[in-house]
Scaffold this active site. Structure first.
Site, PDB file in Angstrom:
ATOM      1  N   HIS A  94       0.817  -1.227   0.000  1.00 40.62           N
ATOM      2  CA  HIS A  94       0.000   0.000   0.000  1.00 40.62           C
ATOM      3  C   HIS A  94       0.847   1.273   0.000  1.00 40.62           C
ATOM      4  O   HIS A  94       1.017   1.938   1.016  1.00 40.62           O
ATOM      5  CB  HIS A  94      -1.097   0.010   1.066  1.00 40.62           C
ATOM      6  CG  HIS A  94      -0.759  -0.457   2.446  1.00 40.62           C
ATOM      7  ND1 HIS A  94       0.265   0.073   3.186  1.00 40.62           N
ATOM      8  CD2 HIS A  94      -1.343  -1.393   3.224  1.00 40.62           C
ATOM      9  CE1 HIS A  94       0.298  -0.502   4.367  1.00 40.62           C
ATOM     10  NE2 HIS A  94      -0.659  -1.408   4.412  1.00 40.62           N
ATOM     11  N   ASP A  96      -9.838   3.278  -2.248  1.00 40.44           N
ATOM     12  CA  ASP A  96     -11.184   3.184  -1.662  1.00 40.44           C
ATOM     13  C   ASP A  96     -11.806   4.549  -1.384  1.00 40.44           C
ATOM     14  O   ASP A  96     -12.911   4.624  -0.852  1.00 40.44           O
ATOM     15  CB  ASP A  96     -11.141   2.346  -0.367  1.00 40.44           C
ATOM     16  CG  ASP A  96     -10.309   3.009   0.725  1.00 40.44           C
ATOM     17  OD1 ASP A  96      -9.553   3.959   0.421  1.00 40.44           O
ATOM     18  OD2 ASP A  96     -10.415   2.580   1.886  1.00 40.44           O
ATOM     19  N   ASP A 116      -6.972  -4.286   1.082  1.00 40.43           N
ATOM     20  CA  ASP A 116      -6.499  -4.237   2.475  1.00 40.43           C
ATOM     21  C   ASP A 116      -7.698  -4.336   3.411  1.00 40.43           C
ATOM     22  O   ASP A 116      -7.692  -3.765   4.506  1.00 40.43           O
ATOM     23  CB  ASP A 116      -5.685  -2.958   2.739  1.00 40.43           C
ATOM     24  CG  ASP A 116      -4.872  -3.024   4.028  1.00 40.43           C
ATOM     25  OD1 ASP A 116      -4.647  -4.137   4.542  1.00 40.43           O
ATOM     26  OD2 ASP A 116      -4.499  -1.958   4.543  1.00 40.43           O
TER      27      ASP A 116
HETATM   28 ZN   LIG Z   1      -2.787  -4.838   5.342  1.00 39.48          ZN
END
Ligand SMILES: [Zn+2]
Length: 412
Positions: A228, A260, A286
């Site tokens: 990420h 998101d 995630d």
């Molecule tokens: Zn994660």
């Protein structure tokens, strides 16, 4: 995901999907058609007409719909109220089933930092599910992370990189460990990155306070992936670009983004997509257990997470009765409540071309996981993994290895 031995295959079953906008690696066929033979994509073509069809071939009319390759989520902790990080194997099955229903035909289960023995046990349990084809592998997001960038993870269980500890986890995962996230500034990180790369495990940079130079050295040592990007790492500064600069700059690195609408500004999503270029952007959820669930209190590993308005924030503290005060970063964003369909829809709304989104949601993560010859694109010879979405990119039907999941066109 286990291949079916030829001797147990039933006679090949053909079906035709026609009329939809089919998103292929070469572009959007509008309309296009897909012929499925058994569990594989047999052929893909443009237009409404198709070659002579066998009599009785079932045809599914997908006019007014997008057809995307099945999503490959290589970073997900749970969903539908269940988790990969805690609870019995049936909970992990439920989490995988929840995400499959939202288009993730390939799922890598992510574990967060926990005591080493506990992680070994979770890895062994998840390896069993990987052997059964429920998940496609395991991602270790910890314990070799920076306490300074722990985000929603428990810094009390973070360890300095340790090749022997990695070997224990790798052995427990029985060949199903796909990715390990490492903070390159920790002592011993380079050796661990080399050990992971030697073992065929993708070494990812994440939860790190490293400088740009340290990050470049990690890439030189064999790190090829960013966990990420932007989240859980030192921010990009124009004189000290931190981890983000080299991770985006180096061609051998693929970069996860959580698109998101909570974790990253849409401008940053577009900048990252442009900087990464084709084949290097990876959309992930995630997601934690609260994905698909009402607001409330949930857990991520040992940490308590409060979800309000769909945003998951760390509540602070750890397990009751432990030295929880000050552990983790209270108020930190603690994973997402998104599905892959949500991040795909958001990425399209943010202005990314649909072919870029399909590559980032399916093709590129499949390649990173070494599954590019099995899934990740609407291409003849690959598994028939696909997602049918309406005009607004809401998923309406999911096919996995040639079978519609429940409640979809041929199983209303
Ligand atoms: Zn994660």
């Amino acid at each position: 995901m286990q291949p079916v031995p030829a001797s147990t295959r039933t006679p090949t079953r053909f079906r035709l999907l026609t009329g939809g906008r089919v998103v292929t690696p070469e572009g959007v066929l509008s309309p296009g058609w897909i012929r499925v033979a058994g569990n594989l994509i047999d052929a893909v073509g443009p237009g409404a007409a198709t070659p002579p069809l066998p009599p009785g071939l079932p045809v599914t009319d997908l006019r007014g719909h997008w057809v995307l390759p099945g999503f490959v989520d290589m970073h997900v902790h749970g969903g539908g109220g269940a988790s990969f990080t805690a609870g019995p194997a049936d909970d992990a099955r439920r989490a995988a089933e929840f995400h499959r229903g939202h288009g993730s035909t390939t799922i890598v289960a992510s574990l967060v930092t926990a005591p080493l023995a506990g992680l070994e046990a979770r890895a062994a349990m998840l390896a069993g599910l990987a052997g059964q084809g429920v998940i496609a592998g395991i991602h270790l997001e910890g314990p070799f992370l920076s306490a300074a960038r722990c985000g929603a993870q428990d810094p009390r269980h973070m360890l300095a990189p340790d090749v022997a500890a990695f070997e224990r986890l790798h052995t427990a995962a029985a060949g199903h460990l796909r990715v390990i996230t490492i903070a390159p500034e920790l002592p011993g990180a380079a050796d661990l990155i080399k050990a992971a790369a030697r073992a065929g495990v993708t070494a990812a940079v994440g939860h790190t306070d490293a400088t740009a130079d340290l990050t470049s050295a990690a890439i030189d040592a064999g790190a090829t992936h960013a966990t990420h990007l932007f989240n859980g790492m030192r921010p990009l500064h124009h004189r000290e670009p931190g981890p983000v600069g080299p991770l985006l700059d180096r061609d051998e690195v693929t970069c996860e983004v959580i698109a998101d609408g909570v974790h990253l500004h849409d401008t940053v999503i577009r900048l990252a997509a442009r900087a990464a270029g084709p084949g290097r952007l990876v959309l992930i959820t995630d997601a934690m257990a609260a994905a698909g669930m009402p607001d409330g209190s949930y857990r991520l590993g040992s940490m308590r997470v409060d979800v309000a308005g769909g945003v998951a924030l760390l509540a602070g503290g750890g397990e009751p009765g432990t030295a929880g005060a000050g552990a983790g970063t209270a108020g930190a964003i603690a994973g997402s409540t998104a599905t892959m369909a949500d991040v795909v829809r958001h990425a399209v709304a943010a202005g990314l071309p649909v072919t870029t989104v399909a590559a980032a949601a399916s093709t590129t993560p499949a390649r990173v996981l070494g599954l590019g010859d099995r899934t990740g694109a609407l291409r003849a010879g690959l598994d028939a993994d696909l997602v049918v979405c309406d005009e607004e990119f809401r998923p309406r039907a999911v096919m996995r290895q040639g079978d519609w999941l429940d409640g979809t066109p041929e199983n209303p």
